[in-house]
Write a protein that holds these residues in place. Sequence first.
Motif, short mmCIF file in Angstrom:
data_model
loop_
_atom_site.label_atom_id
_atom_site.label_comp_id
_atom_site.label_asym_id
_atom_site.label_seq_id
_atom_site.Cartn_x
_atom_site.Cartn_y
_atom_site.Cartn_z
N ALA A 289 1.01 -0.81 0.31
CA ALA A 289 -0.01 0.32 0.35
C ALA A 289 1.10 0.87 0.08
N VAL A 290 0.53 2.35 -0.82
CA VAL A 290 0.37 3.64 -0.89
C VAL A 290 0.09 4.45 0.49
N LEU A 291 1.45 5.02 1.35
CA LEU A 291 0.98 6.07 2.34
C LEU A 291 0.41 7.43 2.42
N GLY A 292 -0.13 7.82 2.29
CA GLY A 292 -0.16 9.55 1.78
C GLY A 292 -1.38 10.13 2.47
N SER A 293 -1.50 11.22 1.93
CA SER A 293 -2.69 12.53 1.57
C SER A 293 -3.79 11.60 1.17
N GLU A 294 -5.09 11.79 0.98
CA GLU A 294 -6.06 11.61 0.11
C GLU A 294 -5.83 12.10 -1.27
#
Length: 380
Positions: free
Chosen positions: A237-242
């Motif tokens: 998964a890539v985690l970051g801002s919406e």
Amino acid sequence: MNTAEQFIKERLQDRTDNGSLRKLSINHLPVDFCSNDYLGFTRSEKLKKSITTTIDQNHFYTNGSGGSRLLSGNTAYTEGAESFIANFHQAEAALIFNSGYDANVGLLSSLGQKGDTIITDELIHASLIDGARLTHANRYSFKHNDLNDLEVKLKHAKGNIYVVAESIYSMDGDIAPLCQINELCEQYKANLIIDEAHAVGVFGDHGRGLVQQLNLQHKIFARVVTFGKALGCHGAAVLGSERLRQYLINFARSFIYTTAAPIHHIVSIKCAYEQLILTDHTLLINHKIKTYIDLLKETSQNGGISATSSTIQTIRFNGNQRAKNAATTLQSKGFDVRAILSPTVKAGEERLRICLHTFNTDQEIQMLIRELSNLITSNE
């Protein structure tokens, strides 16, 4: 033989001649010091039962997703799993990809535009290198974990700047100076991307990763967490801002143009995270693994072993054949240890890569250390 077949034959012969020809193997020896299954989740009966129970309770009967997530392959359960993962990692949003390779390629290839700059540590994963190559951005690499060289590259950077590193490096097991890298990124207004593949499950509270252990989660532009190592599943998964999540849904080709993972795959990931939360991480990692690392460090005083603070340890052998011979010796004793050869690593840096697991026993570690000591002595 046509020219293409001749080309293939010659390339394979080159690999054979220099001892670097890769072959698939179905042999799995009794004592695992090879896999990335750091917490033993791939063999966990508890996790297997949890996955089966969840599928039965929710009546997930389809064998496959039927299409990409933008067509027929999306489900409420998948989006719920992404929210769960994002919350666990203290991120605004998460987007699941079918593999770590897909995540890294999709992230970098969609971000870098003409006039932008991507600066990567020279030892990052091949998938990150490939993702950067697919862009029209200016590309630079900096010497491994070298802050001075990184700053030199940052001074020449233009456009949107992306700095890419791993928290724990897969071939050496060493740790990136994330706090100092982040400070440089803030100074030069660069966006920091961290691959946490070998940190999740091992570092941080309940295995949340090195970024969270260092309390950098709100300063990092994007993180990639993979499920095929300590979580014992598959995917990433890539985690970051919406906003980043929506951007990837629209522009990451490795996400858009592929069939979505089947629901069993998603259930496995969420159940693995739930088991991670329930795991006594202090006992497993802070006690057991660190004890094994200390034993290896004692052995390293004899030379040869590059003892690290991670689950990945390396023993250098100069040359592919020497590394393969060392691996064969250990395999003959029942240890599943593999040689890492050039061109995967630089010529002259061929090695044995030892992975430590919570399911390894004290006796196995002691036997391994004894055999490694013998190998080091004979290699001198």
